[in-house]
Design an enzyme around this catalytic site. Sequence first.
Site, PDB file in Angstrom:
ATOM      1  N   ASP A  69       0.853  -1.183   0.000  1.00 45.58           N
ATOM      2  CA  ASP A  69       0.000   0.000   0.000  1.00 45.58           C
ATOM      3  C   ASP A  69       0.894   1.241   0.000  1.00 45.58           C
ATOM      4  OD1 ASP A  69       0.960  -0.101   2.640  1.00 45.58           O
ATOM      5  OD2 ASP A  69      -0.844  -1.179   3.270  1.00 45.58           O
ATOM      6  N   ASP A  71       1.522   5.010   1.596  1.00 46.42           N
ATOM      7  CA  ASP A  71       1.194   5.970   2.648  1.00 46.42           C
ATOM      8  C   ASP A  71       1.725   7.343   2.248  1.00 46.42           C
ATOM      9  OD1 ASP A  71       0.183   3.878   4.134  1.00 46.42           O
ATOM     10  OD2 ASP A  71       2.080   3.491   5.151  1.00 46.42           O
ATOM     11  N   ASP A 143      10.965   4.665  12.355  1.00 45.42           N
ATOM     12  CA  ASP A 143      11.770   3.635  13.008  1.00 45.42           C
ATOM     13  C   ASP A 143      13.133   3.407  12.347  1.00 45.42           C
ATOM     14  OD1 ASP A 143      10.420   2.511  10.859  1.00 45.42           O
ATOM     15  OD2 ASP A 143       9.441   0.921  12.010  1.00 45.42           O
TER      16      ASP A 143
HETATM   17  P1  ATP Z   1       5.083  -2.899   5.227  1.00 49.05           P
HETATM   18  O1  ATP Z   1       5.364  -2.883   3.777  1.00 49.05           O
HETATM   19  O2  ATP Z   1       5.427  -4.179   5.852  1.00 49.05           O
HETATM   20  O3  ATP Z   1       3.727  -2.371   5.586  1.00 49.05           O
HETATM   21  P2  ATP Z   1       5.959  -0.365   6.249  1.00 49.05           P
HETATM   22  O4  ATP Z   1       7.324   0.218   6.353  1.00 49.05           O
HETATM   23  O5  ATP Z   1       4.988   0.332   5.350  1.00 49.05           O
HETATM   24  O6  ATP Z   1       6.139  -1.868   5.862  1.00 49.05           O
HETATM   25  P3  ATP Z   1       4.035   0.053   8.337  1.00 49.05           P
HETATM   26  O7  ATP Z   1       3.833  -0.739   9.575  1.00 49.05           O
HETATM   27  O8  ATP Z   1       2.972   0.082   7.319  1.00 49.05           O
HETATM   28  O9  ATP Z   1       5.399  -0.459   7.711  1.00 49.05           O
HETATM   29  O10 ATP Z   1       4.382   1.538   8.790  1.00 49.05           O
HETATM   30  C1  ATP Z   1       4.489   2.621   7.867  1.00 49.05           C
HETATM   31  C2  ATP Z   1       5.611   3.550   8.264  1.00 49.05           C
HETATM   32  O11 ATP Z   1       5.338   4.155   9.523  1.00 49.05           O
HETATM   33  C3  ATP Z   1       6.963   2.854   8.435  1.00 49.05           C
HETATM   34  O12 ATP Z   1       7.644   2.757   7.215  1.00 49.05           O
HETATM   35  C4  ATP Z   1       7.659   3.777   9.414  1.00 49.05           C
HETATM   36  O13 ATP Z   1       8.204   4.896   8.757  1.00 49.05           O
HETATM   37  C5  ATP Z   1       6.524   4.271  10.307  1.00 49.05           C
HETATM   38  N1  ATP Z   1       6.345   3.428  11.514  1.00 49.05           N
HETATM   39  C6  ATP Z   1       5.497   2.389  11.670  1.00 49.05           C
HETATM   40  N2  ATP Z   1       5.597   1.856  12.886  1.00 49.05           N
HETATM   41  C7  ATP Z   1       6.505   2.580  13.556  1.00 49.05           C
HETATM   42  C8  ATP Z   1       7.041   2.552  14.868  1.00 49.05           C
HETATM   43  N3  ATP Z   1       6.651   1.630  15.748  1.00 49.05           N
HETATM   44  N4  ATP Z   1       7.967   3.469  15.198  1.00 49.05           N
HETATM   45  C9  ATP Z   1       8.363   4.412  14.326  1.00 49.05           C
HETATM   46  N5  ATP Z   1       7.905   4.491  13.073  1.00 49.05           N
HETATM   47  C10 ATP Z   1       6.992   3.597  12.669  1.00 49.05           C
HETATM   48 MG    MG Z   2       2.866  -0.205   5.160  1.00 50.12          MG
END
Ligand code: ATP
Ligand code: MG
Length: 440
Positions: A69, A71, A143
């Site tokens: 997805d 963001d 993160d």
């Molecule tokens: P995926 O493709 O697995 O969804 P993602 O990087 O998009 O990976 P998400 O859990 O959707 O992970 O989170 C979106 C974004 O929000 C992350 O890329 C990160 O920048 C931020 N984020 C999410 N969780 C945390 C956290 N616990 N602490 C700090 N930043 C976070």
């Molecule tokens: Mg994500």
Amino acid sequence: MIKKFIRKVLRFGRKAGPKIIPKSVHGISREQLSSGSLRVCDTLQQAGYEAYVVGGAVRDLILGVRPKDFDVATSAPPETVHKLFRRSRLIGRRFKIAHVMFGGETVEVSTFRSGDAEDKDEHGRVLRDNAYGTREQDAARRDFTTNALYYDASNETIIDFHGGLADLRAKSVRIIGNPLERFREDPVRMLRAVRFASKLGFQIENSTRAPIRSLGKLIENVPPARIFDEMLKLLLSGHAHTTLHRLHTEGLHHGVLPLLDVILEQPLGTRFVNLALKDTDRRALEGKPVSPAFLFAALFWHEVLAAWRAACAKDAHPVPALHQAMDEVLEAQTEKLAIPRRYTAIMKEIWEVQPRFEQRSGRRPFALLTQERFRAGYDFLRLRAQSGEVPMELADWWERFQSVPHAEQTEMLIAPQPGERAPKRRRRRRKSSAETPAEQ
Ligand code: ATP
Ligand code: MG
């Protein structure tokens, strides 16, 4: 004061300001974004706000992986985002974000956050961080460096505050800022480090990895519902098998997540669980739907089985004993990992139906076929057979029974086993071998 200064040096000492990376270097063109996220960025920018695609989508595009997805992060407040898009809604009580809908796509739009904690617990875990902030602050509160890349669709550049592109190229998961502090702020980040490393085939950079073993126990303080959300992402990522084993290697399982103790330390269940995980991973990677309830039913099955056998050994009737075993296991887990009721209800149905597969006489098999949970129950039975818990012949029988015409089904029926109750008579019966869980 001094601490703050050191943090600043650590955070920004490596470089002055962000790197602006042109398309000729990163290779991502705006056409590679989803149509929804592109519309969101264009509209917000035209309205005078900053807006970028951030997080996993940018990381995955650079790695040549199709993002799950997209963001968006913006300087516009959530209410403004909501006003700009007719099909949008605000979600989140504590921290509002906007969901903008386009056909089947939902774009999550979050306003830049400062990451400054208003409230922490005694271990340093952030309880509240409600403040909006600048783009730079928003990058610093994320993160990992690879998750803090901001794609600007208006000029196809990537803004990289923390060396994320270099880390992507080096296949390294590196936390932003001081690892000890960042993991204390949010212990879930330790699970995330392992999840990303496994999913992407990366190493966890040394200073990020070092404190994980000693801080693992802090996960206990995180609300169970959050752990569940993160575990769900982990289990449905297509890399559940490697990730769970890696959590074990990093010492993030013992006593921390009872679920993982069960999965990785029960010799009887290991084969079954590994089969279930590999099957789930294969489905996820093929883009097929994966049922979390089915997977959780599989993860806990050998716990249920052990409790069921123990109750039966004490001469309990098999059916109530199974119910009691299910409740015991679920209760013990819910304390740490809040599995929502919509999943536990299905898990119970899948478990409940298992003894009924043993009954292959009279009208019972036909009744079972019409059960709503038959298909999931049957898939579960097949896993049990593959793991050697029940004879493969039983699963094969049911596979055939489902597909042949009625006359042939009738021929397939097996005479009632000694002690098996005839369906119509409602006498109290004794424990039947057909319904009692077999010892292995
Ligand atoms: P995926 O493709 O697995 O969804 P993602 O990087 O998009 O990976 P998400 O859990 O959707 O992970 O989170 C979106 C974004 O929000 C992350 O890329 C990160 O920048 C931020 N984020 C999410 N969780 C945390 C956290 N616990 N602490 C700090 N930043 C976070
Ligand atoms: Mg994500």
